[in-house]
Design an enzyme around this catalytic site. Structure first.
Site, PDB file in Angstrom:
ATOM      1  N   CYS A 113      38.327 -18.660 -35.327  1.00 10.52           N
ATOM      2  CA  CYS A 113      38.008 -17.463 -35.109  1.00 10.52           C
ATOM      3  C   CYS A 113      39.434 -16.786 -34.120  1.00 10.52           C
ATOM      4  CB  CYS A 113      36.581 -17.226 -34.282  1.00 10.52           C
ATOM      5  SG  CYS A 113      35.384 -17.592 -35.162  1.00 10.52           S
ATOM      6  N   HIS A 250      37.018 -10.586 -30.369  1.00  9.39           N
ATOM      7  CA  HIS A 250      36.425 -11.194 -31.556  1.00  9.39           C
ATOM      8  C   HIS A 250      35.163 -10.967 -31.737  1.00  9.39           C
ATOM      9  CE1 HIS A 250      35.114 -14.008 -34.597  1.00  9.39           C
ATOM     10  NE2 HIS A 250      34.666 -14.802 -33.610  1.00  9.39           N
ATOM     11  N   ASN A 280      30.299 -11.850 -38.009  1.00 14.27           N
ATOM     12  CA  ASN A 280      31.672 -12.916 -37.855  1.00 14.27           C
ATOM     13  C   ASN A 280      32.399 -13.092 -39.053  1.00 14.27           C
ATOM     14  OD1 ASN A 280      33.278 -14.645 -36.780  1.00 14.27           O
ATOM     15  ND2 ASN A 280      31.751 -15.758 -35.555  1.00 14.27           N
TER      16      ASN A 280
HETATM   17  N1  ACO Z   1      15.889 -16.239 -37.529  1.00 10.49           N
HETATM   18  C1  ACO Z   1      14.787 -16.574 -36.749  1.00 10.49           C
HETATM   19  N2  ACO Z   1      14.847 -17.555 -36.028  1.00 10.49           N
HETATM   20  C2  ACO Z   1      16.064 -18.331 -35.594  1.00 10.49           C
HETATM   21  C3  ACO Z   1      17.226 -18.213 -36.233  1.00 10.49           C
HETATM   22  C4  ACO Z   1      17.060 -16.963 -37.326  1.00 10.49           C
HETATM   23  N3  ACO Z   1      18.252 -16.707 -38.063  1.00 10.49           N
HETATM   24  N4  ACO Z   1      17.978 -18.865 -35.895  1.00 10.49           N
HETATM   25  C5  ACO Z   1      17.519 -19.658 -34.927  1.00 10.49           C
HETATM   26  N5  ACO Z   1      16.074 -19.348 -35.007  1.00 10.49           N
HETATM   27  C6  ACO Z   1      15.093 -19.959 -34.059  1.00 10.49           C
HETATM   28  C7  ACO Z   1      15.569 -21.464 -33.690  1.00 10.49           C
HETATM   29  O1  ACO Z   1      14.969 -22.236 -34.787  1.00 10.49           O
HETATM   30  C8  ACO Z   1      14.618 -21.571 -32.483  1.00 10.49           C
HETATM   31  O2  ACO Z   1      13.485 -21.910 -32.736  1.00 10.49           O
HETATM   32  P1  ACO Z   1      12.252 -22.903 -32.259  1.00 10.49           P
HETATM   33  O3  ACO Z   1      12.425 -22.596 -30.445  1.00 10.49           O
HETATM   34  O4  ACO Z   1      11.016 -22.883 -32.699  1.00 10.49           O
HETATM   35  O5  ACO Z   1      13.148 -24.115 -32.284  1.00 10.49           O
HETATM   36  C9  ACO Z   1      14.841 -20.424 -31.744  1.00 10.49           C
HETATM   37  O6  ACO Z   1      15.199 -19.377 -32.803  1.00 10.49           O
HETATM   38  C10 ACO Z   1      15.795 -20.352 -30.587  1.00 10.49           C
HETATM   39  O7  ACO Z   1      16.906 -20.923 -31.029  1.00 10.49           O
HETATM   40  P2  ACO Z   1      18.132 -21.265 -30.103  1.00 10.49           P
HETATM   41  O8  ACO Z   1      19.259 -21.635 -31.013  1.00 10.49           O
HETATM   42  O9  ACO Z   1      17.755 -21.696 -28.931  1.00 10.49           O
HETATM   43  O10 ACO Z   1      18.373 -19.631 -30.007  1.00 10.49           O
HETATM   44  P3  ACO Z   1      19.433 -18.778 -29.036  1.00 10.49           P
HETATM   45  O11 ACO Z   1      18.563 -17.741 -28.307  1.00 10.49           O
HETATM   46  O12 ACO Z   1      20.498 -19.558 -28.255  1.00 10.49           O
HETATM   47  O13 ACO Z   1      20.350 -17.948 -30.096  1.00 10.49           O
HETATM   48  C11 ACO Z   1      22.191 -18.131 -31.366  1.00 10.49           C
HETATM   49  C12 ACO Z   1      20.973 -18.803 -31.200  1.00 10.49           C
HETATM   50  C13 ACO Z   1      22.201 -16.708 -31.586  1.00 10.49           C
HETATM   51  C14 ACO Z   1      23.099 -18.567 -32.110  1.00 10.49           C
HETATM   52  C15 ACO Z   1      22.895 -17.933 -29.864  1.00 10.49           C
HETATM   53  O14 ACO Z   1      22.883 -19.164 -29.337  1.00 10.49           O
HETATM   54  C16 ACO Z   1      24.409 -17.596 -29.925  1.00 10.49           C
HETATM   55  O15 ACO Z   1      24.405 -16.203 -29.856  1.00 10.49           O
HETATM   56  N6  ACO Z   1      25.406 -18.444 -29.715  1.00 10.49           N
HETATM   57  C17 ACO Z   1      26.442 -18.124 -29.813  1.00 10.49           C
HETATM   58  C18 ACO Z   1      27.096 -18.579 -31.250  1.00 10.49           C
HETATM   59  C19 ACO Z   1      28.100 -17.823 -31.923  1.00 10.49           C
HETATM   60  O16 ACO Z   1      28.054 -16.566 -31.535  1.00 10.49           O
HETATM   61  N7  ACO Z   1      28.579 -18.280 -32.856  1.00 10.49           N
HETATM   62  C20 ACO Z   1      29.595 -17.652 -33.580  1.00 10.49           C
HETATM   63  C21 ACO Z   1      30.873 -18.515 -33.955  1.00 10.49           C
HETATM   64  S1  ACO Z   1      31.483 -18.950 -32.537  1.00 10.49           S
HETATM   65  C22 ACO Z   1      32.382 -17.999 -32.190  1.00 10.49           C
HETATM   66  O17 ACO Z   1      33.027 -17.189 -33.051  1.00 10.49           O
HETATM   67  C23 ACO Z   1      32.763 -17.437 -30.750  1.00 10.49           C
END
Ligand code: ACO
Length: 323
Positions: A113, A250, A280
């Site tokens: 990224c 980004h 993304n």
């Molecule tokens: N739809 C519905 N529920 C979902 C989904 C989805 N697409 N994805 C995950 N869940 C669920 C999980 O299974 C979990 O359920 P559980 O509690 O029953 O196990 C619940 O949501 C919470 O999961 P977490 O992973 O703890 O969710 P979080 O609040 O951390 O959100 C997310 C996840 C959005 C990915 C967050 O961690 C985030 O934004 N991280 C940054 C990652 C990112 O932006 N990556 C991009 C690439 S990196 C870059 O370019 C910088």
């Protein structure tokens, strides 16, 4: 003083748009969850047979038109990509061929990224070292080909697309104010490699593999690393956050963008956000966002623009440009 100035920008998005509601028909997710957690509404998906180099060429042509230049005027092509058409040769040489260029040189750059910010900085060095005069810098990805469409924790986050920028070396007169790329800062820390990676490759599995991510871990590191590198870039250039006209981050996640903007103390109207409509797109996200803000008249000549990115590796970086 040779400085790398921006001659033009351009972008390309594949025709097919995949909405959250459509995704929710095939995987256990919802439009509400995706919008609330990451701020994405839809993403573009490359057509079958449409390769990264095709997206890159379309963006390159748009940037050349924007600059009033032709491929004859370019002497270096850098393609930032994680998803080259082939393991080798570099997508950049395919772009060179498709543009009908037989001169100059071309190579790919892999920083996921952060690829576009790394590529802009690399182009700037090549210009200042006299290796190139006009550089076509492209961020292009068919990133959705790395997704496991049954994994709801990753497949909702990404899209395909390409953006391009043409940098030109100009000799500034002694009394001329600074313009073009003013300062950049790049960082990486490979200790975090397995927080965001693809479990394939020619040397390991012999397959392309799929994206794996420890989402909360990535989130935890993102805002601090982004703001650190923005401050490092400002310090090198002698400017402050208050001097910035535009912040082009980004586009991974609206909450990361908002968090970085708030930590820097930037008013939201100075932050360019396209993650809602592009998702993304990895190395393509910054030049796609830039192209939108240039095309709609927000970014104008003379503006002070901060580019920033963070991604797998981890890699992160920023570049400050007087437009
Ligand atoms: N739809 C519905 N529920 C979902 C989904 C989805 N697409 N994805 C995950 N869940 C669920 C999980 O299974 C979990 O359920 P559980 O509690 O029953 O196990 C619940 O949501 C919470 O999961 P977490 O992973 O703890 O969710 P979080 O609040 O951390 O959100 C997310 C996840 C959005 C990915 C967050 O961690 C985030 O934004 N991280 C940054 C990652 C990112 O932006 N990556 C991009 C690439 S990196 C870059 O370019 C910088």
């Amino acid at each position: 003083r040779i400085r790398s100035i921006v001659r033009g920008v351009g972008s390309y998005l594949p025709q097919r748009v995949l909405t959250n509601d459509e995704l929710a028909k095939t995987v256990d997710t919802s439009d509400e969850w995706i919008q609330q957690r990451v701020g994405i509404k839809e993403r573009h998906i490359a057509a079958e047979g449409e390769f990264t180099s095709d997206l890159a060429v379309a963006a390159a042509r748009a940037a050349l038109d924007n600059a009033g230049l032709t491929p004859d005027d370019i002497d270096l092509i850098i393609v930032a990509t994680t998803t080259p058409d082939y393991t080798f040769p570099a997508a950049a040489t395919l772009v060179q061929m498709k543009l009908g260029m037989r001169h100059g040189f071309a190579f790919d750059l892999q920083a996921v990224c952060s690829g576009f910010v790394y590529a802009v900085t690399t182009a700037d060095s090549h210009i200042k070292n006299g290796l190139a005069r006009r550089v076509l810098v492209i961020g292009a990805e068919t990133f959705t080909r790395l997704l496991d469409w049954t994994d709801r924790t990753t497949c909702v986050l990404f899209g395909d697309g390409a953006g391009a920028m043409i940098l030109e070396g100009v000799e500034l007169a002694e009394d001329e104010p600074e313009r073009g790329i003013l300062a950049s800062a790049l960082r990486s820390d490979g200790q975090h490699w397995d927080k965001l990676y693809v479990d394939g490759g020619p040397s390991s599995t012999g397959t392309a593999g799929h994206v794996h991510m420890q989402g909360p871990e990535v989130f935890r590191h993102a805002v601090g690393k982004i703001t650190d590198v923005v401050y490092a870039t400002l310090e090198k250039s002698g400017y402050t956050v208050a001097d910035l006209d535009w912040f082009v981050p980004h586009q991974a996640n609206k909450r990361i963008i908002d968090g970085a903007g708030a930590k820097l103390g930037l008013p939201t109207e100075k932050v360019v956000t396209t993650v809602d409509i592009h998702a993304n797109t990895s190395a393509a996200s910054v030049p796609l966002a830039l192209s939108v803000a240039v095309a709609d008249g927000r970014i104008k000549p003379g503006d002070l623009v901060m580019l920033e990115a963070m991604g797998g590796g981890f890699t992160w970086g920023a570049s400050l440009i007087r437009w």
